[in-house]
Design a protein around this motif. Structure first.
Motif, mmCIF file in Angstrom:
data_model
loop_
_atom_site.group_PDB
_atom_site.id
_atom_site.type_symbol
_atom_site.label_atom_id
_atom_site.label_comp_id
_atom_site.label_asym_id
_atom_site.label_seq_id
_atom_site.Cartn_x
_atom_site.Cartn_y
_atom_site.Cartn_z
ATOM 1 N N THR A 13 0.855 -1.183 0.000
ATOM 2 C CA THR A 13 0.000 0.000 0.000
ATOM 3 C C THR A 13 0.890 1.231 0.000
ATOM 4 O O THR A 13 2.042 1.189 0.440
ATOM 5 N N VAL A 14 0.330 2.326 -0.514
ATOM 6 C CA VAL A 14 1.061 3.588 -0.532
ATOM 7 C C VAL A 14 0.041 4.713 -0.540
ATOM 8 O O VAL A 14 -1.068 4.556 -1.055
ATOM 9 N N ARG A 15 0.397 5.830 0.055
ATOM 10 C CA ARG A 15 -0.501 6.972 0.146
ATOM 11 C C ARG A 15 -0.011 8.102 -0.753
ATOM 12 O O ARG A 15 1.166 8.205 -1.053
ATOM 13 N N GLY A 16 -0.954 8.958 -1.170
ATOM 14 C CA GLY A 16 -0.591 10.185 -1.852
ATOM 15 C C GLY A 16 -0.611 10.105 -3.357
ATOM 16 O O GLY A 16 0.377 9.746 -3.981
ATOM 17 N N GLY A 17 -1.772 10.440 -3.972
ATOM 18 C CA GLY A 17 -1.847 10.527 -5.422
ATOM 19 C C GLY A 17 -1.668 9.201 -6.115
ATOM 20 O O GLY A 17 -1.978 8.138 -5.588
ATOM 21 N N ILE B 167 9.262 5.741 -3.141
ATOM 22 C CA ILE B 167 8.052 6.052 -2.385
ATOM 23 C C ILE B 167 7.930 5.094 -1.198
ATOM 24 O O ILE B 167 8.558 4.034 -1.154
ATOM 25 N N ALA B 168 7.111 5.480 -0.227
ATOM 26 C CA ALA B 168 7.003 4.722 1.027
ATOM 27 C C ALA B 168 6.047 3.545 0.854
ATOM 28 O O ALA B 168 4.857 3.624 1.207
ATOM 29 N N LEU B 169 6.541 2.440 0.318
ATOM 30 C CA LEU B 169 5.740 1.236 0.157
ATOM 31 C C LEU B 169 5.626 0.491 1.486
ATOM 32 O O LEU B 169 6.613 0.318 2.197
ATOM 33 N N HIS B 170 4.440 0.023 1.789
ATOM 34 C CA HIS B 170 4.200 -0.727 3.017
ATOM 35 C C HIS B 170 3.551 -2.055 2.659
ATOM 36 O O HIS B 170 2.541 -2.096 1.937
ATOM 37 N N ARG B 171 4.125 -3.147 3.128
ATOM 38 C CA ARG B 171 3.570 -4.469 2.864
ATOM 39 C C ARG B 171 2.910 -4.993 4.144
ATOM 40 O O ARG B 171 3.567 -5.561 5.020
ATOM 41 N N PRO B 172 1.576 -4.833 4.284
ATOM 42 C CA PRO B 172 0.935 -5.136 5.562
ATOM 43 C C PRO B 172 0.730 -6.623 5.851
ATOM 44 O O PRO B 172 0.580 -6.992 7.018
ATOM 45 N N TYR B 173 0.728 -7.488 4.806
ATOM 46 C CA TYR B 173 0.387 -8.888 5.031
ATOM 47 C C TYR B 173 1.372 -9.828 4.319
ATOM 48 O O TYR B 173 0.973 -10.604 3.438
ATOM 49 N N PRO B 174 2.646 -9.775 4.686
ATOM 50 C CA PRO B 174 3.609 -10.673 4.004
ATOM 51 C C PRO B 174 3.280 -12.131 4.276
ATOM 52 O O PRO B 174 2.917 -12.514 5.389
#
Length: 398
Positions: free
Chosen positions: A16-20, A390-397
């Motif tokens: 997930t990533v935020r912003g545009g 960009i600040a990528l976040h992997r919430p469910y590896p």
């Protein structure tokens, strides 16, 4: 020639990533895309001024990444955020790992029917769409072919665009063939709001001249009576080309009536928030609209868009996909019944042409004088790369 065995998919990752970017509504203050635009929530005054106030940007962007066992990575971006990431990693990945990306038909079928009991449209199909687009990107990179070559090749030398944004007059100066305005006032604002809508459109017509396309994006905000009155006044007084997504996407009967009610010559368009071949079959079989507008990141991906497009072609219905950057460009360039494309003006003004899905995509082509040459798509896959800064976040590896 021997059959080439492609590398199999080894890893499935969802970020997930935020912003545009793919969630183009996730913008800062002062952006035209969040300025008192008519919505179904506009019946409530507290949610009228801003779409973000009722949560249009709550999910954020979904990034799907598929890695083959030779290290090649295909990816795609769409909307869906953390809930969609959960679906991709915890459910859909079982249909991907160990499989060839060339098996996209079987993979799509298994993803869709395995989630049908809680899916069918919306968030789940967004997630499926993201996976499907990543599959096509991976397949193109493994074959060293652009996606549009794999879809049959270009039927024209360039893409021609209309622009969506608050300033069609500037879009005309920039070389676009038309401009689509957001509707600002819905039924809850009464006849005064209707007068304001027509005044806004008339002002833009005076700036653009008589030969430039002007359209209205109503974003599911109207009822049949209001839409009919708006359509007739906009056609008679301002020469409107089309009225878009006037009603709830579930109201097929209302759209069929609106198409009958609309003045002859004015086009009724919809489908941005429709999904799958079955939803679009309803729109076409019930004669709900003149143009269907599937979003390839929401309707089921390229694999499903091919089916939707083929049915539209057989029915003589024009298909102009909702703006989704390279993901629709590679399809539109291959289809005769998609003669032009949408470009979302993501500059806050909007007074400049900027990449639609920035900052998430690198190498994204943008129109020059309202056009993109087919040769600009001549890179493997969808021809773009993921911005790793960009600040990528992997919430469910897994």
């Amino acid at each position: 020639m021997p059959v080439v065995n492609l590398p199999k998919i080894k890893h499935v990752r969802a970020f997930t990533v935020r912003g545009g970017g793919a969630d183009y509504h996730d913008q800062g203050a002062g952006h035209w895309i969040d300025d008192h635009i008519a919505t179904p929530m506009a019946r409530y005054p507290e949610y009228r001024q801003s779409r973000q106030s009722f949560g249009i940007n709550v999910l954020g962007t979904l990034v799907v990444e598929l890695e083959a066992d030779d290290g090649t990575i295909g990816f795609a971006v769409t909307t869906g955020g953390e809930p969609a990431a959960f679906i991709v990693e915890k459910h859909l990945s079982r249909f991907l790992v160990g499989r060839s990306p060339a098996d996209y038909e079987k993979i799509w079928d298994q993803m869709y029917f395995s989630t049908q009991y809680y899916g069918r449209k919306g968030l789940v199909v967004n997630a499926i769409s993201g996976v499907d687009l990543a599959l096509w990107d991976l397949l193109g990179k493994l074959r060293q072919e652009p996606v549009y070559h794999m879809l049959g090749g270009a039927v024209r030398d360039e893409l021609q665009f209309y622009a969506t944004g608050a300033r069609p007059d500037i879009a005309k100066e920039l070389g676009f063939i038309g401009g689509k305005l957001p509707l600002h006032h819905g039924p809850a604002e009464g006849i005064e709001g209707l007068h304001k809508n027509i005044a806004d459109l008339a002002e833009m017509r005076s700036r653009c001249g008589d030969d430039f396309w002007l359209m209205l994006d109503c974003w599911m905000s109207l009822d049949i009576d209001y839409a009919t009155r708006l359509a007739h006044r906009a056609w008679d007084e301002c020469g409107l080309k089309w009225i878009e997504e006037a009603l709830s996407p579930d109201d097929y009967w209302g759209y069929a009536q609106l198409k009958k009610n609309a003045p002859k010559g004015l086009l009724v368009t919809t489908g941005e928030h429709e999904a799958t071949r079955w939803g679009f079959r309803m729109l076409m079989d019930m004669e709900c609209c003149d143009i269907i507008q599937p979003d390839v990141g929401w309707c089921g991906g390229v694999t499903e868009l091919m089916k939707i497009g083929a049915y539209a072609d057989s029915k003589g219905v024009m298909m102009v996909p909702h703006g989704s950057s390279v993901y629709s460009y590679h399809f539109v360039i291959t289809r005769h019944n998609s003669p032009f494309a949408e470009f979302l003006m993501m500059h806050p003004g909007p007074t400049e042409v900027v990449p639609m899905f920035a900052p998430q995509l690198l190498g994204e082509p943008v129109p020059v004088r309202g056009k993109i040459r087919a040769s600009e798509l001549d890179k493997p896959g969808f021809g773009v790369e993921l911005n790793r800064d960009i600040a990528l976040h992997r919430p469910y590896p897994n």
